[in-house]
Scaffold this active site. Structure first.
Site, PDB file in Angstrom:
ATOM      1  N   ARG A  88      10.823   5.474  -0.495  1.00 13.89           N
ATOM      2  CA  ARG A  88      10.828   5.014   0.888  1.00 13.89           C
ATOM      3  C   ARG A  88      12.281   4.900   1.348  1.00 13.89           C
ATOM      4  NH1 ARG A  88       6.946   1.508  -1.662  1.00 13.89           N
ATOM      5  NH2 ARG A  88       4.845   1.749  -0.786  1.00 13.89           N
ATOM      6  N   LYS A 102       8.304  -5.520  -2.412  1.00 11.82           N
ATOM      7  CA  LYS A 102       8.470  -6.838  -1.809  1.00 11.82           C
ATOM      8  C   LYS A 102       7.495  -7.855  -2.379  1.00 11.82           C
ATOM      9  CE  LYS A 102      10.434  -5.240   2.537  1.00 11.82           C
ATOM     10  NZ  LYS A 102      10.316  -5.214   3.996  1.00 11.82           N
ATOM     11  N   ARG A 126       9.490  12.217   2.139  1.00 13.41           N
ATOM     12  CA  ARG A 126       8.628  11.508   1.179  1.00 13.41           C
ATOM     13  C   ARG A 126       7.230  12.115   1.197  1.00 13.41           C
ATOM     14  NH1 ARG A 126       7.022   6.565  -1.370  1.00 13.41           N
ATOM     15  NH2 ARG A 126       5.178   5.594  -0.438  1.00 13.41           N
ATOM     16  N   HIS A 185       1.444   2.907  -3.905  1.00 14.32           N
ATOM     17  CA  HIS A 185       0.318   2.509  -3.065  1.00 14.32           C
ATOM     18  C   HIS A 185      -0.615   1.596  -3.853  1.00 14.32           C
ATOM     19  CE1 HIS A 185       0.824   6.374  -0.455  1.00 14.32           C
ATOM     20  NE2 HIS A 185       1.627   5.389  -0.084  1.00 14.32           N
ATOM     21  N   TYR A 213      -2.413   9.787   2.915  1.00 16.67           N
ATOM     22  CA  TYR A 213      -0.994  10.117   3.020  1.00 16.67           C
ATOM     23  C   TYR A 213      -0.685  11.513   2.495  1.00 16.67           C
ATOM     24  CZ  TYR A 213       4.043   9.351   2.394  1.00 16.67           C
ATOM     25  OH  TYR A 213       5.406   9.435   2.449  1.00 16.67           O
TER      26      TYR A 213
END
Length: 311
Positions: free
Chosen positions: A157, A181, A249, A272, A281
Protein backbone atom coordinates in the site's frame (compact mmCIF):
# COMPACT_ATOMS: atom_id res chain seq x y z
CA UNK A 1 -25.10 -0.21 15.75
CA UNK A 2 -21.40 -0.44 15.06
CA UNK A 3 -18.78 -2.91 13.94
CA UNK A 4 -15.54 -3.24 15.83
CA UNK A 5 -12.52 -1.99 13.91
CA UNK A 6 -8.99 -3.33 14.48
CA UNK A 7 -8.14 -0.26 16.55
CA UNK A 8 -11.60 0.17 18.04
CA UNK A 9 -11.24 3.95 18.05
CA UNK A 10 -11.39 5.19 14.47
CA UNK A 11 -12.19 8.91 14.39
CA UNK A 12 -14.62 9.98 11.68
CA UNK A 13 -12.87 13.32 11.26
CA UNK A 14 -9.43 11.74 10.86
CA UNK A 15 -10.68 8.94 8.61
CA UNK A 16 -12.56 11.35 6.31
CA UNK A 17 -9.56 13.67 5.97
CA UNK A 18 -7.22 10.77 5.19
CA UNK A 19 -9.70 9.49 2.62
CA UNK A 20 -9.93 12.91 0.95
CA UNK A 21 -6.14 13.15 0.88
CA UNK A 22 -6.00 9.78 -0.88
CA UNK A 23 -8.68 10.84 -3.37
CA UNK A 24 -6.73 13.99 -4.20
CA UNK A 25 -3.39 12.23 -4.50
CA UNK A 26 -4.11 8.80 -5.96
CA UNK A 27 -7.38 9.32 -7.80
CA UNK A 28 -6.67 12.90 -8.85
CA UNK A 29 -10.16 13.98 -7.77
CA UNK A 30 -11.16 17.51 -8.72
CA UNK A 31 -11.84 20.16 -6.08
CA UNK A 32 -15.60 20.01 -6.62
CA UNK A 33 -15.56 16.23 -6.31
CA UNK A 34 -13.62 16.42 -3.05
CA UNK A 35 -16.04 19.03 -1.72
CA UNK A 36 -18.99 16.77 -2.56
CA UNK A 37 -17.34 13.78 -0.85
CA UNK A 38 -16.56 15.88 2.23
CA UNK A 39 -20.16 17.11 2.46
CA UNK A 40 -21.71 13.67 1.97
CA UNK A 41 -19.38 11.96 4.44
CA UNK A 42 -19.75 14.64 7.11
CA UNK A 43 -23.54 14.56 6.79
CA UNK A 44 -23.52 10.76 7.10
CA UNK A 45 -21.21 11.02 10.11
CA UNK A 46 -23.56 13.51 11.74
CA UNK A 47 -26.58 11.28 11.19
CA UNK A 48 -24.68 8.40 12.82
CA UNK A 49 -23.49 10.49 15.78
CA UNK A 50 -19.87 10.52 14.64
CA UNK A 51 -19.66 6.73 14.26
CA UNK A 52 -19.60 6.42 10.47
CA UNK A 53 -16.12 4.85 10.33
CA UNK A 54 -17.23 1.94 12.54
CA UNK A 55 -20.83 1.64 11.28
CA UNK A 56 -22.18 -1.82 10.51
CA UNK A 57 -24.62 -2.92 7.80
CA UNK A 58 -27.66 -2.23 9.98
CA UNK A 59 -26.53 1.33 10.65
CA UNK A 60 -25.96 1.91 6.93
CA UNK A 61 -29.42 0.53 6.22
CA UNK A 62 -30.91 3.12 8.58
CA UNK A 63 -28.79 5.81 6.97
CA UNK A 64 -30.00 4.81 3.50
CA UNK A 65 -33.60 4.94 4.73
CA UNK A 66 -33.09 8.61 5.55
CA UNK A 67 -32.38 9.24 1.84
CA UNK A 68 -35.86 8.13 0.75
CA UNK A 69 -36.93 11.64 -0.29
CA UNK A 70 -33.79 12.26 -2.36
CA UNK A 71 -33.49 11.86 -6.12
CA UNK A 72 -32.05 8.71 -7.64
CA UNK A 73 -28.92 10.62 -8.68
CA UNK A 74 -28.35 11.99 -5.16
CA UNK A 75 -28.72 8.55 -3.58
CA UNK A 76 -26.32 7.08 -6.13
CA UNK A 77 -23.77 9.81 -5.39
CA UNK A 78 -23.98 9.42 -1.61
CA UNK A 79 -23.79 5.61 -1.81
CA UNK A 80 -20.81 5.78 -4.16
CA UNK A 81 -18.97 8.13 -1.78
CA UNK A 82 -19.57 5.79 1.15
CA UNK A 83 -18.50 2.71 -0.82
CA UNK A 84 -15.21 4.33 -1.72
CA UNK A 85 -14.78 5.48 1.87
CA UNK A 86 -15.28 2.00 3.35
CA UNK A 87 -13.08 0.39 0.69
CA UNK A 88 -10.38 2.86 1.73
CA UNK A 89 -10.78 1.96 5.41
CA UNK A 90 -10.43 -1.74 4.63
CA UNK A 91 -7.44 -1.10 2.37
CA UNK A 92 -5.75 0.99 5.06
CA UNK A 93 -6.38 -1.61 7.75
CA UNK A 94 -8.78 0.54 9.80
CA UNK A 95 -11.50 -2.10 9.38
CA UNK A 96 -11.55 -5.82 8.77
CA UNK A 97 -14.96 -5.75 7.05
CA UNK A 98 -16.78 -3.67 4.45
CA UNK A 99 -20.45 -3.00 5.31
CA UNK A 100 -21.15 -1.06 2.10
CA UNK A 101 -23.13 -3.90 0.38
CA UNK A 102 -25.99 -2.72 2.62
CA UNK A 103 -26.13 0.55 0.69
CA UNK A 104 -28.61 0.96 -2.20
CA UNK A 105 -27.47 0.77 -5.82
CA UNK A 106 -29.88 2.95 -7.79
CA UNK A 107 -27.36 3.43 -10.58
CA UNK A 108 -25.25 1.07 -12.64
CA UNK A 109 -22.78 -1.31 -11.04
CA UNK A 110 -19.28 -0.06 -10.42
CA UNK A 111 -16.79 -1.14 -13.06
CA UNK A 112 -13.68 -3.18 -12.46
CA UNK A 113 -10.70 -1.40 -10.91
CA UNK A 114 -8.10 0.07 -13.23
CA UNK A 115 -4.98 -1.96 -13.85
CA UNK A 116 -1.98 -2.08 -16.19
CA UNK A 117 -1.09 -4.59 -18.88
CA UNK A 118 2.20 -6.46 -18.88
CA UNK A 119 3.35 -4.22 -21.75
CA UNK A 120 2.54 -1.12 -19.67
CA UNK A 121 4.65 -2.43 -16.81
CA UNK A 122 7.51 -3.29 -19.18
CA UNK A 123 7.47 0.25 -20.58
CA UNK A 124 7.41 1.72 -17.08
CA UNK A 125 10.48 -0.19 -15.94
CA UNK A 126 12.23 0.44 -19.25
CA UNK A 127 11.89 4.17 -18.58
CA UNK A 128 13.41 3.67 -15.13
CA UNK A 129 16.27 1.61 -16.59
CA UNK A 130 16.96 4.38 -19.09
CA UNK A 131 17.36 6.85 -16.23
CA UNK A 132 19.68 4.51 -14.35
CA UNK A 133 22.05 4.30 -17.33
CA UNK A 134 23.37 7.72 -16.41
CA UNK A 135 26.86 7.74 -14.92
CA UNK A 136 26.78 8.16 -12.05
CA UNK A 137 23.19 7.22 -11.28
CA UNK A 138 21.31 10.09 -9.65
CA UNK A 139 19.86 9.63 -6.16
CA UNK A 140 16.29 10.56 -7.22
CA UNK A 141 16.43 7.87 -9.92
CA UNK A 142 17.67 5.27 -7.43
CA UNK A 143 14.82 6.22 -5.13
CA UNK A 144 12.36 5.95 -8.02
CA UNK A 145 13.63 2.46 -8.86
CA UNK A 146 13.26 1.30 -5.24
CA UNK A 147 9.75 2.75 -4.96
CA UNK A 148 8.48 1.07 -8.13
CA UNK A 149 10.12 -2.27 -7.37
CA UNK A 150 8.36 -2.36 -4.00
CA UNK A 151 5.01 -1.12 -5.35
CA UNK A 152 4.73 -3.54 -8.26
CA UNK A 153 7.05 -6.28 -7.00
CA UNK A 154 5.51 -6.66 -3.54
CA UNK A 155 2.12 -4.96 -3.79
CA UNK A 156 2.63 -2.59 -0.87
CA UNK A 157 0.00 0.00 0.00
CA UNK A 158 1.16 3.57 -0.56
CA UNK A 159 0.99 4.32 3.17
CA UNK A 160 3.01 1.19 3.97
CA UNK A 161 5.64 2.03 1.38
CA UNK A 162 6.33 5.63 2.35
CA UNK A 163 6.41 4.73 6.05
CA UNK A 164 8.99 1.92 5.79
CA UNK A 165 11.82 2.20 8.35
CA UNK A 166 15.32 2.61 6.93
CA UNK A 167 16.30 -0.95 7.86
CA UNK A 168 13.05 -2.67 6.89
CA UNK A 169 14.54 -4.39 3.83
CA UNK A 170 17.50 -6.66 4.54
CA UNK A 171 19.86 -7.97 1.86
CA UNK A 172 19.79 -11.51 3.26
CA UNK A 173 16.02 -11.76 3.80
CA UNK A 174 13.72 -12.35 0.79
CA UNK A 175 10.70 -11.07 2.69
CA UNK A 176 9.40 -8.06 4.57
CA UNK A 177 7.33 -8.16 7.76
CA UNK A 178 4.67 -5.47 7.85
CA UNK A 179 2.49 -4.59 10.80
CA UNK A 180 -0.96 -3.19 10.00
CA UNK A 181 -2.86 -0.62 12.03
CA UNK A 182 -4.71 -3.34 13.87
CA UNK A 183 -1.44 -4.92 14.98
CA UNK A 184 -1.75 -7.75 12.43
CA UNK A 185 1.53 -8.82 10.88
CA UNK A 186 1.94 -10.17 7.37
CA UNK A 187 4.83 -11.54 5.38
CA UNK A 188 5.50 -9.86 2.04
CA UNK A 189 7.91 -11.46 -0.46
CA UNK A 190 10.75 -9.37 -1.86
CA UNK A 191 12.32 -10.06 -5.24
CA UNK A 192 16.08 -9.98 -5.76
CA UNK A 193 15.49 -6.92 -7.95
CA UNK A 194 13.66 -5.10 -5.17
CA UNK A 195 16.35 -5.84 -2.59
CA UNK A 196 19.07 -4.70 -4.98
CA UNK A 197 17.17 -1.50 -5.81
CA UNK A 198 16.61 -0.72 -2.13
CA UNK A 199 20.28 -1.36 -1.30
CA UNK A 200 21.39 1.03 -4.05
CA UNK A 201 19.03 3.72 -2.79
CA UNK A 202 19.72 3.20 0.93
CA UNK A 203 23.39 4.03 0.34
CA UNK A 204 22.16 7.61 -0.19
CA UNK A 205 20.02 7.68 2.98
CA UNK A 206 21.90 8.98 6.05
CA UNK A 207 22.20 6.37 8.78
CA UNK A 208 20.51 8.65 11.30
CA UNK A 209 17.31 8.76 9.23
CA UNK A 210 14.35 6.83 10.64
CA UNK A 211 12.67 6.22 7.27
CA UNK A 212 13.79 4.49 4.09
CA UNK A 213 12.24 7.28 2.02
CA UNK A 214 12.80 10.40 4.14
CA UNK A 215 11.50 13.85 3.35
CA UNK A 216 12.24 16.73 5.68
CA UNK A 217 11.60 15.68 9.27
CA UNK A 218 9.39 12.75 8.32
CA UNK A 219 8.89 10.47 5.32
CA UNK A 220 7.83 10.94 1.71
CA UNK A 221 4.14 11.84 1.51
CA UNK A 222 1.56 9.84 -0.42
CA UNK A 223 0.85 12.93 -2.50
CA UNK A 224 4.51 13.16 -3.54
CA UNK A 225 4.62 9.42 -4.26
CA UNK A 226 1.59 9.83 -6.53
CA UNK A 227 3.33 12.66 -8.40
CA UNK A 228 6.53 10.62 -8.83
CA UNK A 229 4.63 7.64 -10.25
CA UNK A 230 2.69 9.80 -12.70
CA UNK A 231 5.85 11.56 -13.89
CA UNK A 232 7.64 8.32 -14.83
CA UNK A 233 4.42 7.00 -16.41
CA UNK A 234 4.35 10.04 -18.71
CA UNK A 235 7.96 9.29 -19.74
CA UNK A 236 6.93 5.72 -20.50
CA UNK A 237 4.05 6.85 -22.72
CA UNK A 238 1.34 5.79 -20.25
CA UNK A 239 -1.53 8.22 -19.77
CA UNK A 240 -1.15 9.73 -16.27
CA UNK A 241 -4.84 9.23 -15.47
CA UNK A 242 -4.36 5.46 -15.87
CA UNK A 243 -1.80 5.05 -13.13
CA UNK A 244 -1.31 5.58 -9.41
CA UNK A 245 0.44 3.70 -6.59
CA UNK A 246 -2.80 1.82 -5.97
CA UNK A 247 -3.03 0.81 -9.65
CA UNK A 248 0.48 -0.66 -9.39
CA UNK A 249 -0.60 -2.63 -6.31
CA UNK A 250 -3.60 -3.85 -8.24
CA UNK A 251 -1.40 -4.81 -11.22
CA UNK A 252 0.80 -6.82 -8.84
CA UNK A 253 -2.23 -8.79 -7.64
CA UNK A 254 -3.84 -9.19 -11.05
CA UNK A 255 -0.68 -10.39 -12.79
CA UNK A 256 0.10 -12.87 -10.02
CA UNK A 257 -3.42 -14.27 -10.22
CA UNK A 258 -3.19 -14.49 -14.00
CA UNK A 259 0.02 -16.45 -13.56
CA UNK A 260 -1.74 -19.04 -11.43
CA UNK A 261 -1.11 -17.71 -7.91
CA UNK A 262 -3.22 -19.22 -5.14
CA UNK A 263 -5.95 -16.83 -4.00
CA UNK A 264 -5.32 -17.56 -0.31
CA UNK A 265 -1.60 -16.80 -0.68
CA UNK A 266 -2.47 -13.61 -2.49
CA UNK A 267 -4.89 -12.65 0.29
CA UNK A 268 -2.06 -13.02 2.79
CA UNK A 269 0.39 -10.98 0.71
CA UNK A 270 -2.12 -8.16 0.22
CA UNK A 271 -3.09 -8.11 3.88
CA UNK A 272 -6.82 -8.64 3.35
CA UNK A 273 -8.72 -9.89 6.40
CA UNK A 274 -11.53 -11.26 4.21
CA UNK A 275 -10.85 -13.26 1.06
CA UNK A 276 -13.94 -11.67 -0.50
CA UNK A 277 -11.95 -8.43 -0.63
CA UNK A 278 -9.19 -10.22 -2.53
CA UNK A 279 -11.67 -11.69 -5.00
CA UNK A 280 -13.05 -8.24 -5.80
CA UNK A 281 -9.68 -6.55 -5.82
CA UNK A 282 -7.95 -9.03 -8.11
CA UNK A 283 -10.14 -9.31 -11.16
CA UNK A 284 -9.10 -11.57 -14.03
CA UNK A 285 -10.31 -11.30 -17.61
CA UNK A 286 -12.99 -13.84 -18.47
CA UNK A 287 -10.92 -15.08 -21.40
CA UNK A 288 -8.08 -15.88 -18.99
CA UNK A 289 -10.45 -17.79 -16.71
CA UNK A 290 -11.65 -19.89 -19.63
CA UNK A 291 -8.05 -20.53 -20.65
CA UNK A 292 -7.14 -21.65 -17.12
CA UNK A 293 -10.09 -24.06 -16.99
CA UNK A 294 -9.19 -25.55 -20.37
CA UNK A 295 -5.52 -25.92 -19.46
CA UNK A 296 -5.67 -26.99 -15.80
CA UNK A 297 -9.01 -28.62 -15.08
CA UNK A 298 -8.41 -32.18 -13.71
CA UNK A 299 -10.88 -33.63 -16.24
CA UNK A 300 -9.09 -32.05 -19.21
CA UNK A 301 -7.09 -35.17 -20.15
CA UNK A 302 -10.15 -37.40 -19.84
CA UNK A 303 -12.11 -35.08 -22.11
CA UNK A 304 -9.29 -34.97 -24.66
CA UNK A 305 -9.05 -38.78 -24.67
CA UNK A 306 -12.80 -39.14 -25.09
CA UNK A 307 -12.74 -36.70 -27.99
CA UNK A 308 -9.91 -38.62 -29.66
CA UNK A 309 -11.78 -41.94 -29.37
CA UNK A 310 -14.94 -40.40 -30.77
CA UNK A 311 -13.09 -39.12 -33.85
Amino acid sequence: MTATSPTGCVSDRDAIERFLEMMAAQAGAARNTLAAYRTDLRLASGLLDGRLAIADAAALGELAASWSALSRASVARKAAALRRFFAFLVEEGDRTDDPSPALPRPGSERGLPRTLSHDDVDRLFAAVAERLRREPALAPDLRLSALLELLYGSGLRASELVGLPRGAVQADKPFLILRGKGGRERLVPLSDRARAAVAAWRAHVPTDQAFLFPSGKTHLSRVRLFQIVRAIAAEAGIAPDRISPHVLRHAFATHLLEGGADLRALQSMLGHADIATTEIYTHVDRSRLVELVNERHPLREALVDAGARAS
